[in-house]
Motif scaffolding. Structure first.
Motif, short mmCIF file in Angstrom:
data_model
loop_
_atom_site.label_atom_id
_atom_site.label_comp_id
_atom_site.label_asym_id
_atom_site.label_seq_id
_atom_site.Cartn_x
_atom_site.Cartn_y
_atom_site.Cartn_z
N LEU A 92 0.81 -1.21 0.00
CA LEU A 92 0.00 0.00 0.00
C LEU A 92 0.84 1.27 0.00
CD1 LEU A 92 -2.79 -0.93 2.60
CD2 LEU A 92 -2.89 -1.06 0.12
N ALA A 93 2.16 1.13 -0.07
CA ALA A 93 3.01 2.32 0.01
C ALA A 93 2.75 3.27 -1.16
CB ALA A 93 4.48 1.91 0.04
N GLY A 94 2.44 2.72 -2.34
CA GLY A 94 2.21 3.58 -3.49
C GLY A 94 1.00 4.48 -3.34
N LEU A 95 0.02 4.06 -2.55
CA LEU A 95 -1.16 4.90 -2.37
C LEU A 95 -0.86 6.16 -1.58
CD1 LEU A 95 -3.88 2.21 -1.54
CD2 LEU A 95 -3.57 3.45 -3.68
N PHE A 96 0.19 6.15 -0.76
CA PHE A 96 0.49 7.30 0.09
C PHE A 96 1.66 8.13 -0.42
CE2 PHE A 96 -1.32 4.00 2.89
CZ PHE A 96 -2.46 4.67 3.28
N HIS A 97 2.58 7.53 -1.17
CA HIS A 97 3.78 8.24 -1.61
C HIS A 97 3.72 8.66 -3.08
CE1 HIS A 97 5.67 7.29 2.22
NE2 HIS A 97 5.33 6.02 2.04
N ASP A 98 2.95 7.96 -3.88
CA ASP A 98 2.82 8.32 -5.30
C ASP A 98 1.66 9.29 -5.47
OD1 ASP A 98 1.60 7.72 -8.21
OD2 ASP A 98 3.74 7.26 -8.19
N PRO A 99 1.83 10.37 -6.25
CA PRO A 99 0.73 11.34 -6.42
C PRO A 99 -0.54 10.70 -6.98
CG PRO A 99 2.79 12.27 -7.20
CD PRO A 99 3.07 10.83 -6.90
N ARG A 100 -0.40 9.78 -7.90
CA ARG A 100 -1.59 9.13 -8.44
C ARG A 100 -2.30 8.29 -7.38
NH1 ARG A 100 1.53 6.34 -13.29
NH2 ARG A 100 2.92 6.05 -11.50
N GLY A 101 -1.52 7.63 -6.53
CA GLY A 101 -2.13 6.86 -5.45
C GLY A 101 -2.83 7.76 -4.44
N GLN A 102 -2.27 8.93 -4.18
CA GLN A 102 -2.91 9.86 -3.25
C GLN A 102 -4.23 10.38 -3.81
OE1 GLN A 102 0.19 12.73 -2.54
NE2 GLN A 102 1.17 11.47 -0.96
N ILE A 103 -4.27 10.60 -5.12
CA ILE A 103 -5.53 11.02 -5.74
C ILE A 103 -6.58 9.92 -5.61
CG2 ILE A 103 -6.61 11.62 -7.94
CD1 ILE A 103 -4.05 13.03 -8.72
N ILE A 104 -6.14 8.65 -5.75
CA ILE A 104 -7.07 7.53 -5.57
C ILE A 104 -7.59 7.48 -4.13
CG2 ILE A 104 -7.24 5.01 -5.57
CD1 ILE A 104 -5.29 4.99 -7.91
N VAL A 105 -6.70 7.73 -3.17
CA VAL A 105 -7.12 7.74 -1.77
C VAL A 105 -8.14 8.84 -1.52
CG1 VAL A 105 -6.33 8.13 0.59
CG2 VAL A 105 -5.02 6.66 -0.93
N VAL A 106 -7.89 10.02 -2.11
CA VAL A 106 -8.82 11.14 -1.95
C VAL A 106 -10.18 10.78 -2.52
CG1 VAL A 106 -9.31 13.50 -2.67
CG2 VAL A 106 -7.03 12.90 -1.88
#
Length: 325
Positions: A290-304
């Motif tokens: 799950l590290a990509g969801l928090f450190h990658d900008p695209r993953g952060q957009i998915i989390v949002v």
């Protein structure tokens, strides 16, 4: 990286918009119109009683703020009503200490999220949510519990008042009796009314001051009964006995509706908690997954987007499982 702030702004704006819509369209205007229609329907056979009830309800409603100030007052954790809400919730704390405590919680939560995910925007969003929504959510939960306990004890308190009136006590003394011998949720409110009566306030003004803070329709019915009875005369004990029976029937219906909607509320809780439980389990099994969801900008957009969808779904399920009687 340039798209990330825009996503956070959209997410925060969506949450604020949902909260504002939920608060503005809570049915208060329709409730006031229903009061007016019901009073107009009884104005023919008893115009004096209807006029007395209308004056009481206007006094209950009082002046209301409109526009963005009303929305801001309901969204922000502070405000002049915070001290009354803390007292109603049973929190023996001054408002500034209460807000300072949640400020500390917000800072600790933001630092924990920052250390866990390394995302500053997510940490700032969590800290802002705890600081703004946390104080109101805790007060709402505690106040709803206090109101539910008040509704359980209120019919018995009316019966105690009826016995006092039949024993020959005046209405003011009957209120004092309920304040000294009523239940632990009802007695404090009647003691406050008795204290206001002792300093010269009228019974109706003292009761409506408590009604504005309690915001319980059953208590409003009680005050309207007293007001109409003082205007028109008659046996107050019979009127209060009928009111006590009606309130018990309303309480039974309310409990029946709560039992019937228990499945929907349980489903909402399970479905709303599953994504977080699954994410915690995946992180415990393989943190790098799950590290990509928090450190990658695209993953952060998915989390949002996922959090926004989760918030909308929980809000919808809560509104569908809530019934007003």
């Amino acid at each position: 990286m340039t798209e990330l702030p825009v996503a956070w702004i959209i997410f925060a704006g969506a949450l604020v918009g949902f909260a504002a819509l939920a608060l503005m369209f809570d049915g208060s205007g329709a409730r006031h119109r229903r009061h007016a229609q019901r009073l107009a329907g009884i104005a023919g056979p008893s115009a004096g009683a209807a006029e007395a009830a209308m004056r009481s309800i206007r006094r209950r409603q009082g002046p209301e703020a409109v526009g963005w100030r009303a929305v801001a007052a309901r969204l922000l954790p502070g405000g002049p009503a915070l001290a009354d809400n803390l007292e109603m919730a049973g929190i023996g704390m001054r408002p500034w200490r209460y807000l300072a405590l949640f400020t500390v919680f917000a800072a600790v939560g933001g630092l924990a999220v920052l250390a866990f995910t390394g995302s500053r925007p997510l940490a700032a969003l969590v800290a802002a949510a705890v600081a703004i929504a946390g104080p109101r959510l805790l007060i709402l939960v505690l106040v709803e519990r206090r109101r539910a306990k008040f509704l359980l004890q209120f019919p018995d308190s009316i019966d105690l008042m009826i016995r006092s009136l039949r024993a020959g006590l005046p209405v003011d003394e009957a209120v004092v009796t309920v304040g000294s011998e009523g239940g632990d949720a009802v007695a404090p409110e009647f003691r406050r009314v008795a204290d206001r009566l002792a300093v010269g306030q009228t019974l109706e003004d003292s009761l409506w001051r408590s009604a504005r803070r309690l915001a319980i329709p059953d208590f409003d019915f009680f005050i309207v009964c007293l007001t109409v009875q003082r205007e028109t005369g008659g046996k107050l004990t019979e009127t209060l006995a009928n009111l006590s029976d009606i309130l018990r029937r309303r309480l039974q219906m309310r409990l029946k509706v709560r039992a019937m909607s228990a499945e929907a509320r349980t489903s909402a809780g399970i479905i709303g908690s599953l994504p977080f439980i699954l994410a915690a389990a995946l992180y415990a099994a393989n943190p790098t997954y799950l590290a990509g969801l928090f450190h990658d900008p695209r993953g952060q957009i998915i989390v949002v987007a996922a959090l926004a969808s989760e918030a909308l779904g929980i809000f919808t399920m809560i509104r569908m499982a809530r019934f007003k009687i």
